[in-house]
Write an enzyme that holds these catalytic residues in place. Structure first.
Site, PDB file in Angstrom:
ATOM      1  N   GLY A  59       0.887  -1.233  -0.055  1.00 59.30           N
ATOM      2  CA  GLY A  59      -0.033   0.288  -0.182  1.00 59.30           C
ATOM      3  C   GLY A  59       0.880   1.190  -0.177  1.00 59.30           C
ATOM      4  CB  SER A  87      -7.372  -8.984  -0.231  1.00 55.00           C
ATOM      5  OG  SER A  87      -5.835  -9.882  -0.326  1.00 55.00           O
ATOM      6  CD  GLN A  90      -8.575  -1.406  -0.125  1.00 57.63           C
ATOM      7  OE1 GLN A  90      -7.726  -1.752  -0.192  1.00 57.63           O
ATOM      8  NE2 GLN A  90      -9.120  -0.908   1.258  1.00 57.63           N
ATOM      9  NE  ARG A  91      -3.811  -3.123   1.658  1.00 56.75           N
ATOM     10  CZ  ARG A  91      -4.203  -3.831   1.595  1.00 56.75           C
ATOM     11  NH1 ARG A  91      -5.470  -4.066   0.516  1.00 56.75           N
ATOM     12  NH2 ARG A  91      -3.150  -5.414   1.892  1.00 56.75           N
ATOM     13  CE  LYS A 104       1.690  -7.552  -2.964  1.00 55.18           C
ATOM     14  NZ  LYS A 104       1.299  -7.437  -1.166  1.00 55.18           N
ATOM     15  CB  CYS A 206      -3.976  -3.247   7.050  1.00 57.92           C
ATOM     16  SG  CYS A 206      -3.119  -1.825   7.319  1.00 57.92           S
ATOM     17  CB  CYS A 358      -8.489 -14.175  13.980  1.00 57.45           C
ATOM     18  SG  CYS A 358      -6.834 -14.970  13.808  1.00 57.45           S
TER      19      CYS A 358
END
Length: 400
Positions: A59, A87, A90-91, A104, A206, A358
């Site tokens: 990001g 995911s 978005q940023r 990346k 994040c 989680c």
């Protein structure tokens, strides 16, 4: 900031003062810089001679790398070892939909080459560690920290102080961003602001707490601006200043920072003179009791699926937030968000077996530790969280 102070800061950055020439295409490309008295031909040549290392191309690293490339920084290094995921889009604007599944580094390099082929892009496909940080950072003039976890932030800070490299810091979470410049000769370092890391799990990442997709664009461009100012030697960098941005209220505020003379890294008598184990320093590895490690209390998604299919009396406890529970869930699971767990322990009385999960296993590990301290010695942590469940058990569930 006085001209003398700027000259001092410029020497601290240590940019190569051998200035190549600009060709006609570069003069056309950078013409809006060249007509500014604060930049001009001399400033643009400084940019061309400079090198910046971006830690991460997520990001924050996305706008940092793109704007530094467009500005004409001659050599840009990028450190990352991840692949592009849906995911991210978005940023992380340096990557596009066709890049999903690609490295990346490859995606970022192609984008930077498309923005400015005059810039040399160096990729480092490694996880930054105490073993490689000094060698990697030593080859660059300015370091831009685009990381999202405390161990790496402390690692980058300490390496910058040891090497005498300025650390252009940024962080983001939900609607808030922060930025500063650490580790200059007379300025504070990250440890002057945060001498000790927060307890593990107290500050969500994040990935766990979310972030407004536009926010890293704001903070990342501030980081890129600070890097350019350091290289050229103009303006007032964010040295001795800590900037906080609240996107919900659209407000900036600033805190004054001072170098701590007792700082263990940059103080008058430093005690940290070499890189340490930052996972241990930040308490990422640890024990639930004196004799039981966190890892020993893990269970796998395959084991959980076997128990569910076998009709075992196991409580699947989900400690994510309600909005995450709405996206996807393990069938039959019970939701008690981590922050609510201490007040709702009575609801768990009578359960002989518990598997806690989680999103990825970080918050649930903290929950398991809390449960064991409260006497629930049967609680286990689901390794990899619901993401592992989706990967290995039920790919039909949406990832987030």
């Amino acid at each position: 900031m006085t001209q003398l102070a700027l000259c001092h800061l410029w020497r601290a950055v240590g940019v190569n003062e051998t200035k190549p020439e600009l060709n006609n295409d570069e003069i056309a490309r950078y013409s809006r810089h060249l007509i500014m008295p604060e930049v001009g031909m001399d400033g643009q040549l400084k940019l061309k001679s400079a090198s910046v290392l971006c830690i991460g191309v997520g990001g924050l690293g996305s706008p940092v790398a793109m704007y530094l490339g467009a500005a004409g920084v001659g050599r840009i290094g990028i450190v990352d070892f991840d692949v592009v995921d849906y995911s991210n889009l978005q940023r992380q604007v340096i990557h596009g939909t066709p890049d999903v599944g690609r490295s990346k580094l490859d995606s970022a390099r192609d984008r930077l080459n498309a923005i400015n082929p005059e810039v040399t892009v160096e990729t480092h496909d490694v996880a930054l560690s105490s073993e490689n940080a000094l060698e990697l950072l030593a080859n660059y003039d300015v370091i831009v920290d685009g990381t999202d976890n405390f161990p790496t932030r402390y690692l980058v800070n300490d390496a910058c102080v040891i090497l005498g490299k300025p650390n252009v810091y940024g962080s983001i979470f939900r609607f808030e961003g922060q930025a500063s410049v650490f580790a200059t000769k007379d300025g504070p370092c990250y440890r002057c602001l945060y001498p000790e890391p927060p307890p593990p799990g107290l500050v969500p990442s994040c990935a766990e707490g979310g972030v407004l997709g536009i926010l890293p664009g704001v903070i990342g461009t501030i980081q890129a601006t600070e890097a350019v100012k350091l290289i050229i030697g103009v303006g007032e960098p964010l040295v001795n200043r800590f900037m906080i941005y609240d996107a919900l209220r659209m407000k900036f505020r600033e805190l004054k920072l001072r170098k701590d003379p007792e700082c263990p890294v940059c103080g008058e008598t430093p005690t940290v003179t070499e890189l340490i184990d930052y996972e241990q320093f930040c308490g990422i590895t640890g024990t639930v009791t004196d004799n039981v490690s966190l890892e020993a209390l893990d269970t796998t998604v395959k084991d959980l699926k076997t128990r569910i299919d076998g009709k075992d009396e196991v409580l699947v406890l989900d400690v994510r937030e309600p909005q995450e529970f709405q996206i996807c869930r393990i069938p039959g699971s019970t939701l008690i968000p981590l922050n609510d767990l201490p007040q709702r322990l009575a609801e768990l009385e009578g359960y002989k077996d518990m598997v806690v999960h989680c999103k990825s296993g970080v918050r649930s590990a903290k929950a398991v530790k809390l449960l064991h301290e409260a006497g629930f010695s049967n609680a286990k942590n689901l390794r990899g969280g619901i993401l592992a469940w989706i990967d290995e058990i039920d790919p039909s569930l949406p990832k987030y």
